[in-house]
Scaffold this motif. Structure first.
Motif, PDB file in Angstrom:
ATOM      1  N   LYS A 453      41.119  53.730  43.233  1.00  0.00           N
ATOM      2  CA  LYS A 453      41.633  54.898  42.501  1.00  0.00           C
ATOM      3  C   LYS A 453      41.695  54.616  41.001  1.00  0.00           C
ATOM      4  O   LYS A 453      41.341  55.467  40.182  1.00  0.00           O
ATOM      5  CB  LYS A 453      43.005  55.302  43.038  1.00  0.00           C
ATOM      6  CG  LYS A 453      42.960  55.903  44.433  1.00  0.00           C
ATOM      7  CD  LYS A 453      44.341  56.372  44.884  1.00  0.00           C
ATOM      8  CE  LYS A 453      44.273  56.992  46.276  1.00  0.00           C
ATOM      9  NZ  LYS A 453      45.621  57.445  46.739  1.00  0.00           N
ATOM     10  N   LYS A 456      38.207  54.618  39.592  1.00  0.00           N
ATOM     11  CA  LYS A 456      37.682  55.969  39.362  1.00  0.00           C
ATOM     12  C   LYS A 456      38.256  56.570  38.082  1.00  0.00           C
ATOM     13  O   LYS A 456      37.538  57.237  37.324  1.00  0.00           O
ATOM     14  CB  LYS A 456      38.014  56.856  40.559  1.00  0.00           C
ATOM     15  CG  LYS A 456      37.279  58.196  40.544  1.00  0.00           C
ATOM     16  CD  LYS A 456      37.448  58.928  41.865  1.00  0.00           C
ATOM     17  CE  LYS A 456      36.606  60.209  41.867  1.00  0.00           C
ATOM     18  NZ  LYS A 456      36.698  60.918  43.175  1.00  0.00           N
ATOM     19  N   LEU A 457      39.542  56.323  37.834  1.00  0.00           N
ATOM     20  CA  LEU A 457      40.140  56.795  36.578  1.00  0.00           C
ATOM     21  C   LEU A 457      39.440  56.167  35.379  1.00  0.00           C
ATOM     22  O   LEU A 457      39.116  56.841  34.403  1.00  0.00           O
ATOM     23  CB  LEU A 457      41.628  56.450  36.539  1.00  0.00           C
ATOM     24  CG  LEU A 457      42.584  57.310  37.352  1.00  0.00           C
ATOM     25  CD1 LEU A 457      43.972  56.698  37.348  1.00  0.00           C
ATOM     26  CD2 LEU A 457      42.631  58.728  36.800  1.00  0.00           C
ATOM     27  N   GLU A 460      35.399  57.329  35.516  1.00  0.00           N
ATOM     28  CA  GLU A 460      34.992  58.737  35.603  1.00  0.00           C
ATOM     29  C   GLU A 460      35.893  59.661  34.779  1.00  0.00           C
ATOM     30  O   GLU A 460      35.434  60.325  33.848  1.00  0.00           O
ATOM     31  CB  GLU A 460      34.979  59.204  37.069  1.00  0.00           C
ATOM     32  CG  GLU A 460      33.923  58.527  37.926  1.00  0.00           C
ATOM     33  CD  GLU A 460      33.924  59.065  39.349  1.00  0.00           C
ATOM     34  OE1 GLU A 460      34.269  60.261  39.549  1.00  0.00           O
ATOM     35  OE2 GLU A 460      33.581  58.298  40.269  1.00  0.00           O
ATOM     36  N   HIS A 461      37.162  59.696  35.149  1.00  0.00           N
ATOM     37  CA  HIS A 461      38.040  60.713  34.568  1.00  0.00           C
ATOM     38  C   HIS A 461      38.327  60.472  33.082  1.00  0.00           C
ATOM     39  O   HIS A 461      38.211  61.396  32.265  1.00  0.00           O
ATOM     40  CB  HIS A 461      39.343  60.796  35.367  1.00  0.00           C
ATOM     41  CG  HIS A 461      39.152  61.223  36.782  1.00  0.00           C
ATOM     42  ND1 HIS A 461      38.448  62.353  37.114  1.00  0.00           N
ATOM     43  CD2 HIS A 461      39.543  60.658  37.966  1.00  0.00           C
ATOM     44  CE1 HIS A 461      38.418  62.502  38.436  1.00  0.00           C
ATOM     45  NE2 HIS A 461      39.068  61.466  38.974  1.00  0.00           N
ATOM     46  N   TYR A 462      38.717  59.260  32.727  1.00  0.00           N
ATOM     47  CA  TYR A 462      39.064  59.013  31.326  1.00  0.00           C
ATOM     48  C   TYR A 462      37.859  59.110  30.385  1.00  0.00           C
ATOM     49  O   TYR A 462      37.995  59.619  29.276  1.00  0.00           O
ATOM     50  CB  TYR A 462      39.800  57.677  31.174  1.00  0.00           C
ATOM     51  CG  TYR A 462      41.296  57.838  31.308  1.00  0.00           C
ATOM     52  CD1 TYR A 462      42.089  58.169  30.210  1.00  0.00           C
ATOM     53  CD2 TYR A 462      41.919  57.709  32.540  1.00  0.00           C
ATOM     54  CE1 TYR A 462      43.454  58.345  30.331  1.00  0.00           C
ATOM     55  CE2 TYR A 462      43.285  57.889  32.676  1.00  0.00           C
ATOM     56  CZ  TYR A 462      44.056  58.207  31.568  1.00  0.00           C
ATOM     57  OH  TYR A 462      45.415  58.394  31.692  1.00  0.00           O
ATOM     58  N   GLU A 464      35.436  61.206  30.549  1.00  0.00           N
ATOM     59  CA  GLU A 464      35.283  62.650  30.306  1.00  0.00           C
ATOM     60  C   GLU A 464      36.407  63.172  29.419  1.00  0.00           C
ATOM     61  O   GLU A 464      36.177  63.988  28.509  1.00  0.00           O
ATOM     62  CB  GLU A 464      35.274  63.399  31.643  1.00  0.00           C
ATOM     63  CG  GLU A 464      34.052  63.112  32.507  1.00  0.00           C
ATOM     64  CD  GLU A 464      34.118  63.824  33.848  1.00  0.00           C
ATOM     65  OE1 GLU A 464      35.069  64.623  34.051  1.00  0.00           O
ATOM     66  OE2 GLU A 464      33.237  63.588  34.688  1.00  0.00           O
ATOM     67  N   LEU A 465      37.631  62.697  29.688  1.00  0.00           N
ATOM     68  CA  LEU A 465      38.780  63.146  28.895  1.00  0.00           C
ATOM     69  C   LEU A 465      38.627  62.753  27.430  1.00  0.00           C
ATOM     70  O   LEU A 465      38.852  63.574  26.528  1.00  0.00           O
ATOM     71  CB  LEU A 465      40.070  62.540  29.465  1.00  0.00           C
ATOM     72  CG  LEU A 465      41.349  62.787  28.650  1.00  0.00           C
ATOM     73  CD1 LEU A 465      41.664  64.271  28.574  1.00  0.00           C
ATOM     74  CD2 LEU A 465      42.525  62.005  29.248  1.00  0.00           C
TER      75      LEU A 465
END
Length: 673
Positions: A453, A456-457, A460-462, A464-465
């Motif tokens: 998890k 993935k942060l 992927e997520h950070y 993009e952020l």
């Protein structure tokens, strides 16, 4: 021979001590904090394979038990009144004596008291985890050197789980030191490739870089050195870009550096190469990479879209701790994941030296010293570096006149990386990407490989952020300057109206009457022969000789104190929030009792004004001052303050930070939006 570790606790707490057979003994290691520390040390030493005998010793920056503010059945949760700076200073000599007597191999201060006593200004949140060699002067002829490694206190860690990770990481550094000695805190020397303005060479470098970055395990580390932190300001430039990948520890390429200029045609090609790299699908990694994204979009291509761009600062924030007050800049994290800790010291030394060098050149111009000589330069500077330092010192003094007035022309700061010789800047920049790549691999191995998890942060997520946040920062908010000016005119007009009312207030008139009386008394002294004058009364003449000085000034703390307390006879409660420094220090030292407090001991800040408004609603002066202060805030912060932050197109570019809070909410600054 055992190795010695000295822990410095900020102040004594009553449960640290027990009386046994008439003797008071330190039982720190038997407390909850002490047992937590022992277990943390055990874990850290197991991880770093520390062996051999180790002795621990505890001492206190402030050896007394402070006043208890809130008692608790559980001793560890008793709240104490923290010692003041002056109280710590009172016992600094005793602390130094304890250090010399114990003669430790390393000193570990917990918190502010011990850290400031040994290292100087700076809070524990910014200095933790940063080892520093400190020289302690014991007598005029005797000094000792010790390594100091500040970390958070066990007591703080027990009530704030966010710092658990920092304590664990910092104790690993202690383990490394006990194994390796001071070598653990000294950067291993590395040489990095310094590229000149040869376009064919640069093109080949990017071609080689493009063979990497296919996976998260083989990213390309990148980092800029810029002339300004504010890319939106005219004159801001990307000076260099540094790259590192497997097999390449670090190299630096000139982008817009005066020592390595490109032709106009080559500059276009360089920018295109950089944009192609940044906008590619290759995996890239940086530290605080949102800053570099923002610079790229301002100075290379506003429409750049960043993909697969990792940030080791985000990774550290996710994996180690979300304590928002802590610095997890590259310098600090480098000590934890690499053997390059302290790699940036030569650059920092140069920056400090150059500002002093400016002052020495100014003295030469003023004929206050002999011409600059070899002794004025740092020993390791090359002849070319010295010429560059001379060039910038002369140009800056020609432009600004005084060393103290010299500023970065882009953002008004006191320094610009453009003044650093290219070879010095490049060596440091190569270190940046080298340690970033090592930190990335350390985070993957130690944390993210086992936590999908978090992985993935991070991947992927950070990414993009951060790309989205940099877009918001770059596009900014358009400010209507005409409307702002209209508002400022209205605010100013209303302030003037309020000031006219304030001037007629009975207590304000009493302040002005008092000033006139003091001036007249001082004037009488002036008429006397100097030897016959009362010096204190004569000072009043000097203080109030200008007519405007005898008028009420809401910016004068003394005027406000007289009007609000001296002539009204109002005495707020003797609490810290209502007292100024003299009042607080007087009560704490015992030099003043509550009955000794007079109008000069009270604060005139917002909390006091609000208290007066609540408790004396009919006091007209307070109501007028509240309205006047609101308008001052509107003028300084929300109108003129915002206009001062805009670019030349009246666009406001704030800063949005994804790692600025403990709850993963966004933090905002410059201004706080």
């Amino acid at each position: 021979m055992p190795k010695k570790v000295l822990f410095i606790v900020d102040y004594a707490k009553k449960h640290y001590f027990k009386e046994e057979r008439g003797e008071v003994k330190d039982k720190f290691f038997e407390t909850e904090e002490g047992m937590f520390l022992k277990q943390s040390l055990k874990d850290a030493f197991r991880a770093t394979n520390v062996s051999g005998d180790i002795e621990y010793h505890i001492t206190y920056a402030y050896p007394k038990v402070p006043q208890i503010l809130k008692d608790n059945k559980k001793a560890e949760r008793i709240a104490y009144k923290k010692p003041t700076v002056s109280q710590y200073k009172e016992y600094k000599d005793a602390l130094i004596t304890n250090i010399i007597t114990y003669s430790p191999d390393i000193i570990i201060p917990f918190g502010e008291g011990g850290t400031k006593a040994l290292i100087g200004p700076g809070g524990i949140s910014t200095l933790r985890g940063m080892p520093k060699e400190v020289e302690i002067n014991y007598t005029e002829t005797t000094s000792y050197k010790f390594w100091v490694l500040p970390i958070y206190s066990p007591a703080y860690a027990l009530v704030n789980p966010n710092v658990f990770g920092y304590v664990s990481q910092d104790l690993l550094k202690l383990g490394d030191f006990l194994n390796q000695g001071e070598e653990a805190f000294e950067a291993k020397e590395k040489s990095y490739r310094i590229v000149t303005n040869n376009f064919e060479e640069v093109a080949n470098i990017f071609k080689e870089a493009f063979t990497h970055g296919k996976t998260v395990d083989d990213p390309i580390a990148w980092d800029y050195e810029t002339s300004s932190l504010k890319a939106e300001m005219a004159g801001s430039k990307i000076l260099t870009v540094s790259l590192a990948w497997k097999g390449n520890p670090g190299l630096t390429i000139p982008i817009n550096h005066w020592e390595q200029p490109w032709s106009p045609e080559e500059q276009v090609k360089i920018n295109k190469l950089l944009a192609l790299f940044l906008g590619s699908d290759l995996w890239k990694v940086g530290h605080n990479v949102q800053f570099d994204m923002r610079q790229s979009k301002f100075l290379i291509d506003k429409d750049l879209e960043f993909k697969n761009t990792l940030d080791t600062m985000v990774g550290y924030y996710l994996a180690v701790s979300q304590e928002e007050k802590v610095s997890f800049g590259l310098k600090t994290v480098a000590y934890e994941f690499t053997n390059q800790g302290g790699y940036e010291k030569p650059l920092d030394d140069y920056k400090d030296w150059f500002l002093k060098f400016l002052t020495e050149n100014e003295k030469v111009r003023l004929e206050k010293r002999e011409p600059i000589s070899n002794e004025d330069y740092m020993d390791w500077l090359s002849d070319e570096d010295r010429k560059i330092a001379d060039k910038w010192a002369n140009e800056l003094l020609d432009k600004y006149g005084q060393a103290s007035l010299v500023r970065n022309p882009a953002d008004g700061e006191k320094f610009s990386y453009e003044w650093i010789p290219y070879d010095i800047l490049s060596r440091y920049a190569g270190g940046d990407v080298d340690v970033t790549l090592q930190i990335h691999h350390g985070l993957l191995e130690k944390y993210f490989s086992k936590k999908p998890k978090l992985y993935k942060l991070y991947t992927e997520h950070y990414p993009e952020l951060l790309d989205t946040l940099s877009d918001i920062e770059v596009f900014g908010i358009q400010i209507d300057r005409n409307r702002m000016n209209e508002m400022m005119t209205a605010f100013d007009k209303e302030q003037n109206r309020l000031m006219e009312l304030i001037k007629t207030n009975e207590y304000v008139l009493k302040v002005e009457e008092y000033k006139e009386e003091q001036y007249e008394a001082g004037l009488e002294e002036k008429a006397k022969a100097p030897a016959d004058r009362d010096k204190e009364l004569y000072k009043q003449y000097t203080k109030y000789r200008k007519p405007e000085d005898r008028k009420f000034n809401p910016s004068s703390k003394l005027d406000m104190q007289m009007a609000l307390f001296g002539f009204t006879g109002i005495n707020p409660p003797a609490e810290d929030k209502f007292l100024n420094k003299d009042g607080k220090d007087g009560l704490k030292s015992g030099k003043l009792g509550e009955s000794d407090l007079t109008y000069i001991h009270y604060s005139t800040g917002k909390e006091v004004i609000d208290w007066l408004s609540k408790n004396y609603p009919d006091l007209e002066l307070v109501n007028l001052l509240q309205e006047y202060n609101k308008l001052t805030k509107l003028l300084s912060t929300y109108t003129q303050g915002l206009l001062d932050m805009t670019d030349d197109k009246d666009v406001l570019h704030g800063n949005l930070k994804a790692t600025g809070t403990a709850t993963s909410r966004l933090a905002s600054s410059g201004p706080n939006l």
